[in-house]
Design a protein around this motif. Structure first.
Motif, PDB file in Angstrom:
ATOM      1  N   THR A  91       0.688  -1.327   0.059  1.00  0.00           N
ATOM      2  CA  THR A  91      -0.084   0.030   0.035  1.00  0.00           C
ATOM      3  C   THR A  91       0.678   1.214   0.037  1.00  0.00           C
ATOM      4  O   THR A  91       1.707   1.391   0.734  1.00  0.00           O
ATOM      5  CB  THR A  91      -1.048  -0.276   1.134  1.00  0.00           C
ATOM      6  OG1 THR A  91      -1.770  -1.076   1.054  1.00  0.00           O
ATOM      7  CG2 THR A  91      -1.653   1.250   1.301  1.00  0.00           C
ATOM      8  N   SER A 120      -8.152   9.470  -4.162  1.00  0.00           N
ATOM      9  CA  SER A 120      -7.703   8.760  -3.098  1.00  0.00           C
ATOM     10  C   SER A 120      -6.344   9.396  -2.812  1.00  0.00           C
ATOM     11  O   SER A 120      -5.510   9.354  -3.439  1.00  0.00           O
ATOM     12  CB  SER A 120      -7.848   7.148  -3.309  1.00  0.00           C
ATOM     13  OG  SER A 120      -7.181   6.551  -2.235  1.00  0.00           O
ATOM     14  N   SER A 122      -4.244   6.845  -1.064  1.00  0.00           N
ATOM     15  CA  SER A 122      -3.258   5.821  -0.980  1.00  0.00           C
ATOM     16  C   SER A 122      -3.629   4.739  -2.266  1.00  0.00           C
ATOM     17  O   SER A 122      -4.833   5.184  -2.814  1.00  0.00           O
ATOM     18  CB  SER A 122      -3.602   5.176   0.330  1.00  0.00           C
ATOM     19  OG  SER A 122      -5.048   4.667   0.425  1.00  0.00           O
ATOM     20  N   SER A 123      -2.906   3.714  -2.452  1.00  0.00           N
ATOM     21  CA  SER A 123      -3.071   2.971  -3.498  1.00  0.00           C
ATOM     22  C   SER A 123      -2.511   1.515  -3.000  1.00  0.00           C
ATOM     23  O   SER A 123      -1.581   1.571  -2.503  1.00  0.00           O
ATOM     24  CB  SER A 123      -2.467   3.234  -4.601  1.00  0.00           C
ATOM     25  OG  SER A 123      -2.673   2.498  -5.825  1.00  0.00           O
ATOM     26  N   THR A 124      -3.167   0.410  -3.304  1.00  0.00           N
ATOM     27  CA  THR A 124      -2.948  -0.843  -2.844  1.00  0.00           C
ATOM     28  C   THR A 124      -2.830  -1.500  -4.163  1.00  0.00           C
ATOM     29  O   THR A 124      -3.699  -1.793  -5.073  1.00  0.00           O
ATOM     30  CB  THR A 124      -3.881  -1.440  -1.929  1.00  0.00           C
ATOM     31  OG1 THR A 124      -3.842  -0.809  -0.763  1.00  0.00           O
ATOM     32  CG2 THR A 124      -3.447  -2.802  -1.363  1.00  0.00           C
ATOM     33  N   GLU A 125      -1.381  -2.181  -4.432  1.00  0.00           N
ATOM     34  CA  GLU A 125      -1.199  -3.151  -5.514  1.00  0.00           C
ATOM     35  C   GLU A 125      -0.871  -4.386  -4.989  1.00  0.00           C
ATOM     36  O   GLU A 125      -0.208  -4.695  -4.075  1.00  0.00           O
ATOM     37  CB  GLU A 125      -0.036  -2.332  -6.287  1.00  0.00           C
ATOM     38  CG  GLU A 125      -0.141  -0.877  -6.537  1.00  0.00           C
ATOM     39  CD  GLU A 125      -1.672  -0.758  -7.513  1.00  0.00           C
ATOM     40  OE1 GLU A 125      -1.905  -1.485  -8.266  1.00  0.00           O
ATOM     41  OE2 GLU A 125      -2.159   0.382  -7.276  1.00  0.00           O
ATOM     42  N   ILE A 145       4.126   2.923  -9.613  1.00  0.00           N
ATOM     43  CA  ILE A 145       3.018   3.935  -9.372  1.00  0.00           C
ATOM     44  C   ILE A 145       3.176   5.042  -9.754  1.00  0.00           C
ATOM     45  O   ILE A 145       3.804   5.948  -8.943  1.00  0.00           O
ATOM     46  CB  ILE A 145       2.064   3.781  -7.909  1.00  0.00           C
ATOM     47  CG1 ILE A 145       2.135   2.434  -7.737  1.00  0.00           C
ATOM     48  CG2 ILE A 145       0.960   4.615  -8.084  1.00  0.00           C
ATOM     49  CD1 ILE A 145       1.583   2.205  -6.202  1.00  0.00           C
ATOM     50  N   ASN A 180      -1.729   7.544  -8.240  1.00  0.00           N
ATOM     51  CA  ASN A 180      -2.728   7.469  -9.102  1.00  0.00           C
ATOM     52  C   ASN A 180      -2.714   5.887  -9.478  1.00  0.00           C
ATOM     53  O   ASN A 180      -1.851   5.533 -10.087  1.00  0.00           O
ATOM     54  CB  ASN A 180      -2.198   8.037 -10.263  1.00  0.00           C
ATOM     55  CG  ASN A 180      -3.607   8.077 -11.277  1.00  0.00           C
ATOM     56  OD1 ASN A 180      -4.636   7.166 -11.016  1.00  0.00           O
ATOM     57  ND2 ASN A 180      -3.126   8.270 -12.588  1.00  0.00           N
ATOM     58  N   SER A 181      -3.702   5.499  -8.960  1.00  0.00           N
ATOM     59  CA  SER A 181      -3.842   3.911  -8.900  1.00  0.00           C
ATOM     60  C   SER A 181      -4.323   3.304 -10.397  1.00  0.00           C
ATOM     61  O   SER A 181      -4.312   2.235 -10.709  1.00  0.00           O
ATOM     62  CB  SER A 181      -4.956   3.386  -7.858  1.00  0.00           C
ATOM     63  OG  SER A 181      -6.144   3.798  -8.249  1.00  0.00           O
ATOM     64  N   ASN A 182      -4.699   4.505 -11.216  1.00  0.00           N
ATOM     65  CA  ASN A 182      -5.090   4.066 -12.618  1.00  0.00           C
ATOM     66  C   ASN A 182      -3.695   3.900 -13.622  1.00  0.00           C
ATOM     67  O   ASN A 182      -4.055   3.581 -14.551  1.00  0.00           O
ATOM     68  CB  ASN A 182      -5.924   4.972 -13.233  1.00  0.00           C
ATOM     69  CG  ASN A 182      -7.460   4.795 -12.508  1.00  0.00           C
ATOM     70  OD1 ASN A 182      -7.739   3.996 -12.080  1.00  0.00           O
ATOM     71  ND2 ASN A 182      -7.916   6.130 -12.256  1.00  0.00           N
TER      72      ASN A 182
END
Length: 205
Positions: A91, A120, A122-125, A145, A180-182
C-alpha cells in the motif's frame, strides 16, 4: 516647531522599530506544520482545525517504485536456473516533503486542498508471477505507481486566535506526492547477488 517635529520623528521611529520587533512574535513554520491534523503537535500553538495546500504549482508526474513481496535469490553457487514466485502486495500512501529542514516528521499529517482532496491518497497493489532466476542473480517484483506532484504553501486554520490570528501561512513550501492507482507498471528487478535486491533507484521515474 523643530522640537515637535523631532519628537514626532522619534516617536515614528520607535513605533516602526516596535512593529519590526513584533515579526519575531509569531509561530515558526515548524510549529505550524506540527500543529496540522495528524501531526505531532506544538507547545507554541494549539492543534489546528485544518491545513490546506495553497499557491499550488503542478509539477511533472513521477513514477514511484515499490517492492511487492520478498526478493528471491539464486545465490547458493548452483549452476541452474530456479523457478520462483515473485510478488505480493503493498500500500502506497500520499507523501509530503518540506523544502527546508524544519525537524518536523510529516508522516501522517493531513493536508487538504491539493489533488488528494478529489482522489484517494493511497493505492494498494497486489500481483504475483512465476520467474526464472539465473545462477548468481536475485529478483524481486516491483510496481511503479504514477504520482501527481504538487508544490505550495500551507494555510493553517485555528479555532482560536494564535498570536492574534486565526489563520497563519507557512513561508516554507511543501511538495505532495499523491498516487494514481489507474497508472501502474509492473516489472521484475533482477540484480547480481551481493547487492541490495530492494534498491529501485535504477528504475526510471
Amino acid at each position: 516647531m523643530f522640537v515637535n517635529a523631532a519628537f514626532a520623528l522619534s516617536l515614528l521611529s520607535a513605533t516602526y522599530a516596535l512593529t519590526i520587533g513584533r515579526r519575531d512574535d509569531q509561530p515558526s513554520d515548524a510549529d505550524l506544520l506540527a500543529s496540522c491534523p495528524g501531526g505531532p503537535g506544538s507547545s507554541v500553538v494549539e492543534k489546528a482545525d485544518r491545513c490546506t495546500l495553497i499557491n499550488i504549482a503542478n509539477n511533472p508526474y513521477i513514477r514511484v517504485w515499490s517492492v511487492l513481496g520478498d526478493p528471491q535469490l539464486n545465490c547458493g553457487g548452483g549452476t541452474e536456473d530456479i523457478v520462483v514466485t515473485l510478488g505480493g502486495s503493498t500500500t502506497v500512501e500520499q507523501t509530503t516533503e518540506v523544502n527546508a529542514d524544519l525537524g518536523v516528521d510529516l508522516d501522517g499529517i493531513s493536508i487538504g486542498g491539493g489533488v488528494s482532496t478529489s482522489s484517494s491518497s493511497s493505492s494498494t497493489e497486489s500481483q504475483t508471477i512465476q520467474y526464472n532466476i539465473p545462477p548468481g542473480q536475485q529478483a524481486v517484483y516491483v510496481a511503479g505507481i504514477e504520482h501527481t506532484s504538487q508544490t505550495g504553501n500551507i494555510q493553517v486554520n485555528y479555532g482560536d486566535r494564535q498570536f492574534g490570528h486565526f489563520i497563519w501561512f507557512t513561508g516554507a513550501t511543501v511538495t505532495q506526492l499523491t498516487p494514481n492507482s489507474n497508472d501502474v507498471e509492473y516489472t521484475v528487478l533482477q540484480t547480481a547477488c551481493g547487492t541490495d535486491p530492494r534498491d529501485v533507484s535504477s528504475l526510471p521515474q
